[in-house]
Design an enzyme around this catalytic site. Structure first.
Site, short mmCIF file in Angstrom:
data_model
loop_
_atom_site.label_atom_id
_atom_site.label_comp_id
_atom_site.label_asym_id
_atom_site.label_seq_id
_atom_site.Cartn_x
_atom_site.Cartn_y
_atom_site.Cartn_z
N GLY B 131 -6.78 7.01 -12.22
CA GLY B 131 -5.38 7.61 -12.19
C GLY B 131 -4.89 7.50 -10.78
O GLY B 131 -5.12 8.67 -10.16
N SER B 133 -1.83 5.51 -8.80
CA SER B 133 -0.39 5.25 -8.75
C SER B 133 0.41 5.94 -9.58
O SER B 133 0.05 6.39 -10.64
CB SER B 133 -0.20 3.68 -9.07
OG SER B 133 -0.65 2.72 -8.10
N GLU B 248 -14.05 -0.99 -3.70
CA GLU B 248 -13.32 -1.66 -4.67
C GLU B 248 -13.00 -3.09 -3.82
O GLU B 248 -12.34 -4.12 -4.71
CB GLU B 248 -11.90 -1.13 -5.01
CG GLU B 248 -11.11 -1.59 -6.24
CD GLU B 248 -9.94 -0.91 -6.33
OE1 GLU B 248 -9.91 0.41 -6.07
OE2 GLU B 248 -8.83 -1.62 -7.05
N GLU B 366 0.01 -6.56 2.20
CA GLU B 366 0.57 -5.97 3.56
C GLU B 366 -0.17 -4.55 4.03
O GLU B 366 -0.37 -4.31 4.96
CB GLU B 366 2.07 -5.32 2.99
CG GLU B 366 3.00 -6.66 3.01
CD GLU B 366 2.96 -7.30 1.63
OE1 GLU B 366 2.19 -6.96 0.74
OE2 GLU B 366 3.47 -8.50 1.57
#
Lengths: 236, 379
Positions: B131, B133, B248, B366
Site C-alpha cells: 500500500g 499510492s 522492484e 519521469e
C-alpha cells in the site's frame, strides 16, 4: 575490476592521452595484448581489449589501436572490427555524456544553470541510458569472444550501439546548443567519429537482416534457449 | 566517467538443472495458459501454480531455511525468474511477496513477523500487496495522508490506498502510513504489516482499460492492529520503502513481461523476409537489456546498492517493451488479420492497449529519469 585490468587501464589512459604515433603503443606491448604470457604476450582477455579500446574512444585517440591489437588475432575480421567500434563507441558516448553534463552545469540561461531545467535533465538521462546500454553490450560481447563464438553477441551489440549513437549524439549536440556546432569546440571530434562508426563493420540493415534470419532459423522457442545457452558458458 | 559499471554475472553451476526444472514444470502446466495471459505473466495470478512453485522450492529461494526458504544463491533465483517470465508463466500471485515483502521482513521485520508470514510466502500460498499510492500521493509519494494513531493496545488506521496491485488476492498488506501526527513529507512515516481480513479493511476493484482486474482501491476505517504490526523503525518508513523500490526495478520482469509477443511473431510471421530485420533488432535489444539486468543482479548479490543501475534498467526495459507492439504493428503485412484469433493477433491487440502502463508501474519514466539525472550530478 581485477588488479591487472586496473593497471592496464591506467597505462592505456596515460599512453592514449599523449601518444602521437602508434609505435609508442607497440613498444608498450599493446600489439600482444591477446597473446598468451607463455608466448611472450600480455596474456589478456577480450574484456581487456574492450577496456583499452573503450579508453581510446573516451580519449578521442585517433590512431588505429584496434588494428594494432586485433590484426594479429585469427578470427572473423568483420566481427572483430564491429567489436572494436562497439568498444570505442562505449568510451566516446561516455565522453560526450560527461561533456554534456559539464556544459549544462556551467552554462546559465534564464538566470540559472541549464542543469536545473527538468527538460534538460530528462534529456541527458536518456543519453546516459544509451551510453550504459553500449557499455553493457560491449562487455557482454567481450565475454562471448572469450568463449570463442560471439556471432550472436556481436550482431546484437553492434546494432544496439548504432541505435545508441543515433540517439546519443543528437542529445549531446542539443544540450550544447550552437557552440557544439563550431569547429573550435571539441564535441564534434567525438560525435563525427561516432556517426562514422555507425556505418562501419555493419550498419543496422546488415546486422538486423543477419541476426533476424539466424533467430528465425532457431525457431520460436529457440531464441531463449540460445540466449541462455550462450550466457551459461560463463559458469563461475 | 563510466555510465554503467559492469558486474560480471557468474552463472551458478546449478543453472542447467534449474532451467531444466522450470522448463519441466512449465511443460506440465502450460496447456492451461492462454496466449494473452502469457504476454502479461507477472500480472496473472494463479494460486495453484504459485503453490506448485512453492512445493518445488522455487519461492523464497534465497531466504533462510528456518523461515521456509531454501538458502539458494540470489543468482540462482535470477535464473528461475527469467525462465518463468520467458515462458510467460502466471507468477502474479506470489510475485510481490517473493520479490519485496519477504526480503523487507528479513531486513527489518521482527522475529514474530518473520515466523508468521515467511513460511506461507515461501510455500507459494501466502500473498502480499503493497500500500503506497494514495489519491493525493502518486509519483509524489511523500504526500501520504493515511494515518495510524498509536493507542495503548496498538494502532488505529484510517485512510485510503489506490492502485494497489493484487489487494483482492493478498492475505496481508504492507502499508506506508503517517504515524507521527502533523508530520510532513518524508518524516513521520512508518510501515505497518497486517492481515487483509482485519475488520475495517475494504477492497474495491479498479478495472483497467483492457478489462482486466489487477489493481484496487483499499480503504481503512478505524482498522485496529497491534503494536507489533510495525515493520522496522517507527518514523523510518520512507527509507525502508525507497530501499524496497530498488528491488522492484531491475529484475528480468522489466524486459521479459511481454516476451510471448516476440515468440508468437517468430512462430507465425518469421518466414516473412520483410519482418526478419525487426526480429533481429528486437533480439539485439533484448540481449542487451539482459546483460544490464544480470549485471545489476550481480551487484545486488554482492550486497551493493544498485539504485542507479536499477533505474536505468527499468527505464530502458519499459521503453523497449512499449516499442515492441508498435514496431510489430508497423511491419505486419497489410493483409494481416487482427481478428483471426491467432496468438499473435490476440497478444498484439492486448499489448497495444496495456503497454502504456509499463512506464507507470513501479515508478514513472519521469521519476526514473529524475533519479538517473541526480546520479549524473544534475538537479
Amino acid at each position: 575490476m581485477s588488479e591487472n585490468r586496473s593497471l592496464l587501464c591506467d597505462t592505456a589512459t596515460t599512453l592514449l592521452r599523449d601518444a602521437t604515433d602508434i609505435h609508442a603503443l607497440e613498444e608498450a606491448g599493446f600489439a600482444t595484448l591477446l597473446v598468451g604470457e607463455a608466448d611472450g604476450g600480455f596474456g589478456g582477455d577480450w574484456g581487456d581489449v574492450f577496456a583499452v579500446l573503450r579508453i581510446a574512444g573516451y580519449e578521442g585517440f585517433d590512431l588505429d589501436i584496434a588494428g594494432l591489437i586485433l590484426d594479429p588475432v585469427p578470427g572473423d575480421s568483420l566481427e572483430q572490427g564491429a567489436f572494436a567500434k562497439v568498444s570505442l563507441a562505449a568510451g566516446a558516448l561516455d565522453r560526450i555524456l560527461e561533456m554534456s553534463i559539464d556544459y549544462v552545469n556551467t552554462r546559465e540561461q534564464f538566470g540559472r544553470p541549464l542543469a536545473k531545467f527538468q527538460a534538460v535533465q530528462q534529456s541527458l538521462a536518456i543519453l546516459a541510458v544509451e551510453a550504459a546500454a553500449v557499455n553493457s553490450a560491449g562487455a557482454g560481447a567481450a565475454l562471448a569472444f572469450d568463449h570463442g563464438d560471439a556471432a550472436f553477441e556481436i550482431a546484437a551489440a553492434k546494432m544496439r550501439t548504432n541505435q545508441a549513437i543515433g540517439i546519443g549524439t543528437a542529445i549531446a549536440h542539443q544540450a550544447h546548443g550552437a557552440i557544439g556546432f563550431t569547429q573550435e569546440y571539441p564535441l564534434h571530434p567525438f560525435t563525427r567519429r561516432l556517426n562514422q562508426w555507425r556505418m562501419e563493420f555493419g550498419n543496422d540493415r546488415y546486422w538486423s537482416e543477419k541476426l533476424g534470419a539466424a533467430v528465425v532459423d532457431l525457431g520460436a522457442d529457440g531464441l531463449w534457449d540460445e540466449i541462455t545457452r550462450r550466457s551459461d558458458r560463463n559458469t563461475g | 566517467m563510466q555510465s554503467f559499471a559492469i558486474h560480471p554475472f557468474e552463472t551458478p553451476d546449478t543453472a542447467a538443472d534449474l532451467r531444466a526444472q522450470v522448463r519441466r514444470i512449465v511443460s506440465e502446466c502450460e496447456a492451461d495458459w492462454d496466449a494473452t495471459d502469457r504476454a502479461n505473466s507477472w500480472s496473472v495470478a494463479d494460486p495453484a501454480f504459485s503453490a506448485r512453485l512453492g512445493d518445488e522450492g522455487l519461492v523464497g529461494m534465497i531466504w533462510p531455511k528456518r523461515y521456509g526458504g531454501h538458502e539458494r544463491d540470489p543468482l540462482e533465483r535470477n535464473i528461475v525468474l527469467e525462465e518463468l517470465l520467458a515462458a510467460g508463466a502466471p507468477v502474479g500471485a506470489h510475485w510481490i511477496a517473493d520479490r519485496q515483502t519477504g526480503p523487507l521482513l528479513l531486513r527489518y521485520g521482527t522475529e514474530e513477523q518473520r515466523e508468521k508470514y515467511l513460511p506461507g510466502m515461501a510455500a507459494g500460498r501466502a500473498y502480499a500487496c503493497i500500500g503506497l499510492s494514495e489519491p493525493g500521493a502518486g509519483s509524489d509519494l511523500a504526500g501520504v495522508k493515511t494515518t495510524a494513531r498509536k493507542t495503548d493496545s496498538g494502532w488505529i488506521i484510517n485512510g485510503q490506498k489506490v492502485w494497489t496491485t493484487g489487494a483482492h488476492i493478498a492475505h496481508a498488506i504492507l502499508a506506508l502510513v503517517r504515524t507521527e501526527p502533523e508530520s510532513e513529507r518524508q518524516a513521520g512515516l512508518s510501515q505497518l504489516l497486517f492481515d487483509m481480513d482485519t475488520p475495517g479493511v475494504m477492497v474495491r476493484p479498479i478495472i483497467n482499460l483492457a478489462g482486466q482486474h489487477d489493481f484496487n482501491e483499499v480503504f481503512f476505517e478505524d482498522v485496529e492492529v497491534p503494536h507489533d504490526a510495525l515493520v522496522g523503525e517507527e518514523g523510518n518508513g520512507w527509507r525502508q520503502v525507497t530501499a524496497e523500490l530498488a528491488l522492484e526495478r531491475s529484475g528480468p520482469e522489466r524486459y521479459l513481461s511481454s516476451y510471448a509477443l516476440l515468440r508468437y511473431l517468430i512462430a507465425e510471421q518469421g518466414s516473412d523476409k520483410a519482418i526478419q530485420p525487426l526480429i533481429g533488432k528486437l533480439a539485439a535489444e533484448l540481449w542487451t537489456l539482459r546483460q544490464m539486468s544480470m549485471s545489476t543482479a550481480a551487484k545486488l548479490a554482492q550486497g551493493e546498492d544498485p539504485a542507479g543501475e536499477a533505474a536505468i534498467v527499468k527505464d530502458l526495459g519499459n521503453s523497449y517493451e512499449q516499442q515492441v507492439p508498435l514496431a510489430i504493428q508497423a511491419v505486419l503485412d497489410a493483409d494481416f488479420d487482427m481478428h483471426d484469433g491467432s496468438d499473435l493477433a490476440r497478444t498484439l491487440t492486448l499489448l497495444l492497449q496495456t503497454a502504456p502502463s509499463f512506464s507507470l508501474r513501479g515508478g514513472t519514466r519521469e521519476i526514473l529519469r529524475g533519479i538517473i539525472a541526480r546520479g549524473l550530478g544534475l538537479r
